[in-house]
Design an enzyme around this catalytic site. Structure first.
Site, PDB file in Angstrom:
ATOM      1  N   GLY A   8       0.835  -1.205   0.000  1.00  0.00           N
ATOM      2  CA  GLY A   8       0.000   0.000   0.000  1.00  0.00           C
ATOM      3  C   GLY A   8       0.860   1.240   0.000  1.00  0.00           C
ATOM      4  O   GLY A   8       1.315   1.660   1.068  1.00  0.00           O
ATOM      5  N   PRO A   9       1.111   1.841  -1.197  1.00  0.00           N
ATOM      6  CA  PRO A   9       1.980   3.026  -1.253  1.00  0.00           C
ATOM      7  C   PRO A   9       1.223   4.334  -0.991  1.00  0.00           C
ATOM      8  O   PRO A   9       1.402   5.315  -1.697  1.00  0.00           O
ATOM      9  CB  PRO A   9       2.542   2.971  -2.682  1.00  0.00           C
ATOM     10  CG  PRO A   9       1.581   2.138  -3.462  1.00  0.00           C
ATOM     11  CD  PRO A   9       0.696   1.371  -2.520  1.00  0.00           C
ATOM     12  N   ALA A  11       0.068   7.414   1.959  1.00  0.00           N
ATOM     13  CA  ALA A  11       0.923   8.359   2.691  1.00  0.00           C
ATOM     14  C   ALA A  11       1.722   7.656   3.802  1.00  0.00           C
ATOM     15  O   ALA A  11       2.947   7.833   3.897  1.00  0.00           O
ATOM     16  CB  ALA A  11       0.070   9.482   3.256  1.00  0.00           C
ATOM     17  N   ALA A 127       0.706  12.505   7.559  1.00  0.00           N
ATOM     18  CA  ALA A 127       1.368  12.506   6.252  1.00  0.00           C
ATOM     19  C   ALA A 127       0.317  12.602   5.158  1.00  0.00           C
ATOM     20  O   ALA A 127      -0.811  12.145   5.345  1.00  0.00           O
ATOM     21  CB  ALA A 127       2.186  11.229   6.071  1.00  0.00           C
ATOM     22  N   LYS A 183      -8.923   5.131  19.438  1.00  0.00           N
ATOM     23  CA  LYS A 183      -8.750   5.959  18.240  1.00  0.00           C
ATOM     24  C   LYS A 183     -10.024   5.910  17.393  1.00  0.00           C
ATOM     25  O   LYS A 183     -10.463   6.922  16.839  1.00  0.00           O
ATOM     26  CB  LYS A 183      -7.538   5.468  17.445  1.00  0.00           C
ATOM     27  CG  LYS A 183      -7.233   6.361  16.257  1.00  0.00           C
ATOM     28  CD  LYS A 183      -5.810   6.225  15.772  1.00  0.00           C
ATOM     29  CE  LYS A 183      -5.516   7.286  14.712  1.00  0.00           C
ATOM     30  NZ  LYS A 183      -5.065   6.718  13.464  1.00  0.00           N
ATOM     31  N   ASN A 187     -12.278   8.948  15.957  1.00  0.00           N
ATOM     32  CA  ASN A 187     -12.550   9.021  14.516  1.00  0.00           C
ATOM     33  C   ASN A 187     -14.057   9.016  14.242  1.00  0.00           C
ATOM     34  O   ASN A 187     -14.526   9.729  13.359  1.00  0.00           O
ATOM     35  CB  ASN A 187     -11.902   7.852  13.774  1.00  0.00           C
ATOM     36  CG  ASN A 187     -10.405   8.016  13.603  1.00  0.00           C
ATOM     37  OD1 ASN A 187      -9.674   7.056  13.559  1.00  0.00           O
ATOM     38  ND2 ASN A 187      -9.937   9.238  13.510  1.00  0.00           N
ATOM     39  N   ASN A 191     -14.800  12.167  12.065  1.00  0.00           N
ATOM     40  CA  ASN A 191     -14.690  11.960  10.613  1.00  0.00           C
ATOM     41  C   ASN A 191     -16.018  12.006   9.843  1.00  0.00           C
ATOM     42  O   ASN A 191     -16.102  12.716   8.834  1.00  0.00           O
ATOM     43  CB  ASN A 191     -13.953  10.645  10.326  1.00  0.00           C
ATOM     44  CG  ASN A 191     -12.470  10.760  10.619  1.00  0.00           C
ATOM     45  OD1 ASN A 191     -12.016  11.756  11.156  1.00  0.00           O
ATOM     46  ND2 ASN A 191     -11.703   9.751  10.258  1.00  0.00           N
TER      47      ASN A 191
HETATM   48  O1  KPL Z   1      -7.373  10.648  12.665  1.00  0.00           O
HETATM   49  C1  KPL Z   1      -7.988  11.549  12.172  1.00  0.00           C
HETATM   50  C2  KPL Z   1      -8.349  11.399  10.744  1.00  0.00           C
HETATM   51  O2  KPL Z   1      -8.393  12.396  10.029  1.00  0.00           O
HETATM   52  O3  KPL Z   1      -8.593  10.263  10.334  1.00  0.00           O
HETATM   53  C3  KPL Z   1      -8.406  12.741  12.991  1.00  0.00           C
HETATM   54  C4  KPL Z   1      -8.082  12.495  14.450  1.00  0.00           C
HETATM   55  C5  KPL Z   1      -9.880  12.989  12.850  1.00  0.00           C
HETATM   56  C6  KPL Z   1      -7.621  13.960  12.623  1.00  0.00           C
HETATM   57  O4  KPL Z   1      -7.952  14.493  11.400  1.00  0.00           O
END
Ligand code: KPL
Length: 306
Positions: A8-9, A11, A127, A183, A187, A191
């Site tokens: 998986g290239p 980021a 990245a 995490k 998210n 997101n």
């Molecule tokens: O991990 C993230 C993502 O963009 O997937 C957050 C924490 C929401 C930072 O942008």
């Protein structure tokens, strides 16, 4: 020389490749051909050029390469299993895998089916790609490594040491499942909302979004309690998750979240890996998840138009 394959290239895959290449042999495997001359821009703005070995799975198959010490899978969550399948016939079944996906979808599935050790990584390295030959390392952040059943602590330590030498700040941990869910919780709260509304993370601080963020966090907090996942602060207070989410929103106010980048590029999002496990868990535990289901349906409708 030890070899690491990176499937998986994207980021994170290319950042990893640039970082490891001075220390170990690195082969980056993708679905299409990419130039071997690759440029990394450091967080300080310095451009570093390296020639990396980038192959398609078909090219790798004709190469009969040495078995790798580690295979890092750095694709999006929903593409991880297919990426592994594309090279699996060339791997000894004891090969250690390292899964770098968001959410909690690819990890349990691959962990159940791969016979060798499966480490999971969660990172806050920032990245982004600037084209077929460029990646920008936007910000440094810690990386945590471990396996879901805590049976491969020594392997996680070995990899953490190599990653530290490569400039990552990596730590082997015994609670990677907790960290992946923590995490995922953050998210899930950020997101989908920013992706559906086309705004940067900081917009969620505005009054117009406050009720929405709180509704999502309330559902997520109940689900995580049922899953026995405490907030990273260790506090069990109901508002600990809300405080964490608000903190991440403030810290990443100028970020375009990964899901918003996917929507803008008309790529499938990671809703199945982020909202999917939460909704499935809510159903298992008999909890309500109207806000999460509404976000998932809205994202599904948006993706259907791509
Ligand atoms: O991990 C993230 C993502 O963009 O997937 C957050 C924490 C929401 C930072 O942008």
């Amino acid at each position: 020389m030890t070899t690491h394959w990176i499937l998986g290239p994207g980021a994170i895959g290319r950042l990893l490749a640039h970082s490891l290449a001075p220390l170990v042999e690195v082969v980056v495997i993708g679905r299409r051909e990419l130039p071997s001359r690759q440029v990394l821009t450091t967080p300080e703005g310095e451009a570093r050029t390296q020639h990396l070995t980038l192959l398609t799975a078909a090219q790798l198959a004709t190469d009969t390469p040495e078995p790798p010490a580690f295979v890092h899978i750095t694709t999006k969550a929903m593409a991880a299993e297919a990426a592994l399948a594309s090279v699996a016939s060339q791997l000894p079944p004891s090969t250690p895998l390292v899964l770098w996906q968001n959410g909690f979808y690819a990890q349990p599935r691959i962990n159940q089916t791969w016979p060798g050790p499966v480490l999971c990584a969660t990172t806050t390295q920032g990245a982004y790609l600037t084209g077929d030959d460029g990646v920008v390392h936007a910000g440094r952040g810690p990386t945590f490594l471990g396996d879901l059943e805590n049976q491969h602590a020594a392997l996680a330590e070995t990899l953490a040491a190599q990653l530290n030498e490569a400039g990552f700040s990596a730590t082997a941990v015994s609670d990677i499942r907790q960290r992946l869910w923590q995490k995922l919780a953050v998210n899930a709260a950020i997101n989908p909302l920013v992706a559906l509304n086309g705004v940067r993370n900081g917009a969620l601080q505005e009054a117009a979004y406050a009720g929405h963020v709180e509704a999502v966090v309330t559902e997520v907090a109940a689900i995580l309690q049922a899953e026995d996942i405490a907030p990273p602060s260790g506090e069990q207070r109901d508002d600990a998750w809300l405080a964490l989410v608000r903190q991440v929103i403030a810290n990443t106010a100028h970020n375009k979240a990964s899901m918003l980048q996917d929507v803008e590029a008309k790529r499938p999002t990671e809703r199945g890996a982020i909202l999917g496990p939460l909704i499935a868990s809510a159903e298992r535990h008999g909890l309500t998840c109207e806000a999460l289901t509404a976000l998932d349906s809205a994202l599904a409708a948006l993706e259907a138009r791509f």
